[in-house]
Design a protein around this motif. Structure first.
Motif, short mmCIF file in Angstrom:
data_model
loop_
_atom_site.label_atom_id
_atom_site.label_comp_id
_atom_site.label_asym_id
_atom_site.label_seq_id
_atom_site.Cartn_x
_atom_site.Cartn_y
_atom_site.Cartn_z
N GLU A 211 0.09 -13.66 4.34
CA GLU A 211 1.27 -13.02 4.46
C GLU A 211 1.21 -11.89 4.92
OE1 GLU A 211 3.85 -12.56 0.26
OE2 GLU A 211 1.77 -12.42 -0.17
N ASP B 52 1.59 -16.12 -5.34
CA ASP B 52 1.82 -14.86 -4.50
C ASP B 52 0.57 -14.14 -4.52
OD1 ASP B 52 3.19 -13.42 -2.60
OD2 ASP B 52 4.74 -13.38 -4.10
N ASP B 53 0.69 -13.01 -3.65
CA ASP B 53 -0.40 -12.17 -3.55
C ASP B 53 -1.75 -12.41 -3.95
OD1 ASP B 53 1.91 -10.69 -3.20
OD2 ASP B 53 2.16 -9.90 -5.22
MG MG Z 1 3.27 -11.54 -1.60
#
Ligand code: MG
Ligand code: C2E
Ligand code: MG
Length: 751
Positions: free
Chosen positions: A698, A641-642
């Motif tokens: 995202e 993620d991220d």
């Molecule tokens: Mg994220």
């Protein structure tokens, strides 16, 4: 000891081998030379009346042992005491010479001397040992005088003896005792000299009575003084003045007080004391008073022990890697500073930004080397009197005394930062260290050591939150914020107990086909009518450990939802669940998850686990890697993620089994028609594809972003443009309609 048996009688007359006693002139048989009055009789006769003479003779007979001999030494008369002590009757004695009483005790010369004296007409005095008829031995103090006629012709001899047996015995006993005492003393001296410890004994007058070489060897500067009879204070004073004691090195002022104290200790010895000598030796002194008032002391050289002790203490207070002080030492230093009446100074708690990345990319040896360099630079940036300590990991503390103003403190901090933040060459790479510093000015209002470090930690936390590579001074607001955080944590705990946790789901869409591909579960805290964002409560949960029950509740709710979707025959794809590092560190994380999946009738492929880059930078990286491997073997996919915001490197991506990268929404936000075509997003996509991973974009909010991502080959999209996070009911509806949504109106998140 005296020869036994000892004569029982109190007094008697003695005779010797070669001595023939002259007859007593005034008693007993008629005088052998009546025409020639003995001199002694003559003298008495001249001055004394006859009655007086009788009284005198009686008195003499009662106290003394008296005998008379002719010139040849044959006994002519012996008084009753003579008979009594010798055991012979007068009849047995008369005509005998004194050899009859010879005890064999005296050598021949003894009697030769006696005879020479009396034949010269002089009086002889001596102590003679005799043997009685029964064989007992006795001592007599003997006076023998020649008896001369009026014309000076020798008539014979008279002897007067007194029994001194008892005295002689006492003398002999004393002499024997003295011999024993001497022997005992010699023995004691030998023992004392053999003992390696220094031994000294002072008498009640404090004069040196006994000592050994080892004692003297402790005090070479006063060796000339150390001898029997010298007073303790004389030795001590001289030793102090001549610089024998390290404690007094370079002091003149306090010698008097020191001496007084030492003399007091000496006078009233307690247990033991330790002295350091000028040559570096340490002496342990154990002093004691004996029952009879002697002062005895044993001195032992404990230098080796002391040095070992110092080494141990140094090690206990030293950080092994950097050689700097350690946590224990800095705590001690701060406590001493705070114990001042008016404490002044600065405490800085600092750590290296992104140190983990150095460790991970360049290896632990390089990480260690960096810590050593930083430690050295910190030490070089402060004064000698300041203390630099390594608290553990990449955290250091700096204690500086005597700083009162913020301006001075800031100058010092800038200097430290500029020293430390110079580039360092590590294993062929150049690294630019950055440090964040939490700073507290120490003053009289400062609390205890614990408070102080807490304040410094809060300030450091702020410095990092504010963007790293900077220093932040502690202020009260931070304390209040920390308190607020604490009360928020308590509220969250209660919220969890009250089951206020909800989950929303945000669809993920195949950018090429527009088809929904899956969902991401996002936690919500429904506090009354308010919905709290996970961005605010997840950090609190992580900080407090509540992330474990919270995370497990999210999984439970997510799986239940996914199961209900499956039950309704809705093809919602894979459900991604965000998981924190603490959860991945649980030994049974994967086992529990597998059990839950089967309980809900789901397959591992129905879910995905999302981890953030920081998870890969966690200290317990090995444990986490094991969990990720287990998840992979179970068949659960992993999404990172991220991606791009943390410091994960290519090596992390290779090291961990990651199936998918999620481009952080900040890079997606950079994709704007006016200025960018998403260089970073494009790089991430090609990187992911080259590693065989899918990419999720995202935070897609605009069509432009969606199109751009699609154009660069990004596989999946997620964002408000496609769908905001939805409640379970709305999610169900979404999948029933299978529509690609317009931005959804139901944004209900309150930060
Ligand atoms: Mg994220
Ligand atoms: P995340 O995992 O990166 O989740 C995506 C975040 O982006 C979500 O924020 C989502 O609401 C938000 N988002 C989605 N589309 C857009 C968009 O177009 N624009 C903008 N500005 N934002 C968008 P949310 O729900 O506030 O979650 C914040 C973070 O909290 C999550 O970021 C995740 O890291 C964490 N989080 C959420 N739920 C959990 C959980 O159950 N466990 C853990 N450990 N962390 C969670
Ligand atoms: Mg996520």
């Amino acid at each position: 000891m005296l020869d036994r048996p000892i004569a029982p009688a109190p007094s008697s007359v003695a005779a010797t081998q070669d001595f023939v006693e002259p007859a007593e002139p005034t008693a007993g048989p008629p005088h052998p030379f009546p025409h020639q009055q003995p001199q002694i009789t003559h003298m008495f006769a001249k001055s004394l009346q006859r009655e007086e003479l009788i009284a005198l003779r009686r008195a003499l007979n009662q106290t003394a042992i008296v005998a008379a001999t002719d010139r040849a030494g044959r006994i002519t008369h012996a008084n009753p005491r003579f008979c009594e002590i010798s055991g012979y009757t007068e009849g047995e004695l008369v005509g005998q010479d004194h050899r009859i009483l010879n005890s064999g005790h005296h050598p021949r010369e003894f009697f030769q001397d006696l005879w020479r004296t009396i034949t010269r007409g002089e009086t002889w005095h001596g102590e003679v040992r005799n043997r009685s008829k029964s064989g007992t031995l006795y001592w007599v103090e003997t006076t023998i005088a020649p008896l001369l006629s009026r014309t000076g012709v020798l008539q014979g001899y008279v002897s007067i003896r007194f029994d001194i047996t008892a005295r002689k015995q006492a003398e002999l006993e004393l002499a024997t005792e003295n011999v024993f005492r001497q022997q005992a003393e010699n023995l004691l001296r030998q023992i004392v000299d053999t003992i390696p410890a220094g031994i000294s004994a002072f008498d009640a007058d404090d004069r040196l009575l006994i000592y050994n070489d080892a004692f003297k060897a402790f005090y070479p500067k006063v060796a000339d003084l150390i001898q029997e009879g010298v007073r303790f204070d004389e030795i001590l004073k001289a030793a102090a003045e001549r610089g024998q004691f390290a404690e007094l090195a370079g002091q003149t002022r306090d010698i008097e007080a020191w001496l007084a104290r030492r003399l007091r200790e000496h006078a009233k010895p307690t247990q033991s004391l330790v002295q350091k000598l000028d040559d570096g030796r340490w002496v342990q002194i154990r002093e004691r008073r004996t029952y009879n008032g002697l002062h005895v002391a044993i001195r032992a050289d404990i230098t080796d022990l002391k040095l070992a002790e110092q080494t141990i203490r140094r090690q206990a207070e030293q950080d092994a890697l950097t050689g700097l002080a350690n946590r224990a030492a800095v705590y001690g230093r701060v406590e001493r500073l705070l114990a001042d009446k008016a404490p002044q100074g600065l405490l800085v708690v600092t750590d290296l930004d992104n140190f983990k990345a150095v460790n991970d990319t360049l290896g632990h040896d390089a990480g260690d080397e960096l810590l050593v360099v930083v430690g050295r630079r910190l030490a070089g940036a402060v004064r000698k009197t300041d203390m630099i300590a390594r608290m553990g990991g990449d955290e250091f503390a700096i204690v500086m005394g005597g700083i009162t103003s913020r301006q001075v403190a800031e100058r010092r901090l800038s200097k430290i930062a500029s020293f430390v933040q110079q580039p360092v060459a590590l294993t062929g790479r150049t690294v630019q260290p950055r440090i964040s510093m939490g700073v507290v000015l120490i003053g009289s209002q400062t609390g205890n050591r614990k408070d102080l470090f807490r304040e410094a930690d809060l300030a450091l936390y702020q410095a990092k939150a504010a963007g790293r590579g900077r220093y932040t001074f502690f202020d009260e607001a931070m304390l209040r914020a920390a308190e607020r955080r604490q009360s928020d944590i308590e509220e969250l705990r209660t919220g969890l107990q009250r089951d206020e946790l909800r989950v929303e789901f945000q669809p993920q869409v195949n950018l090429a086909s527009g088809e929904p591909m899956g969902l991401e579960a996002l936690a919500r805290w429904q506090r009354g009518s308010e919905v709290i964002s996970p961005a605010s409560f997840i950090p609190l949960a992580e900080e407090s450990g509540l992330i474990i029950p919270l995370g497990s509740r999210v999984i439970e709710l997510s799986l239940a939802f996914q199961a209900s979707m499956r039950a309704r025959g809705l093809r919602s794809g894979r459900l991604a669940i965000n998981v924190a590092a603490a959860q991945l560190k649980l030994d049974d994380f994967v086992e529990t998850l597998a059990n839950q999946l089967s309980r809900f009738g789901l397959k591992p492929a129905d879910i995905e686990i999302e981890i953030t880059e920081t998870v890969l930078l966690d200290r317990s990286v090995h444990q986490i890697a094991r969990t990720i491997e287990k998840l992979d073997s179970l068949g659960v996919t992993i999404a990172l993620d991220d991606f791009g915001t943390g410091y994960a490197s290519l090596s992390h991506l290779k090291q961990f089994k990651v199936d998918r990268l999620k481009i952080d929404r900040s890079f997606v936000a950079d994709i704007r028609p006016e200025d960018g075509r998403g260089v970073i997003a494009r790089t991430i996509v090609s990187l992911a594809h080259s590693l065989g991973m899918d990419v999720v974009g995202e935070g897609i909010e605009t069509q432009f972003q969606s199109d751009a991502l699609k154009a660069i080959g990004c596989d999946i999209g997620q964002g408000y443009l496609l769908s905001p996070p939805l409640s379970p009911d709305n999610t169900e509806q979404y999948f029933q309609q299978r529509t690609l949504a317009q931005p959804h109106p139901s944004m209900r998140i309150v930060a």
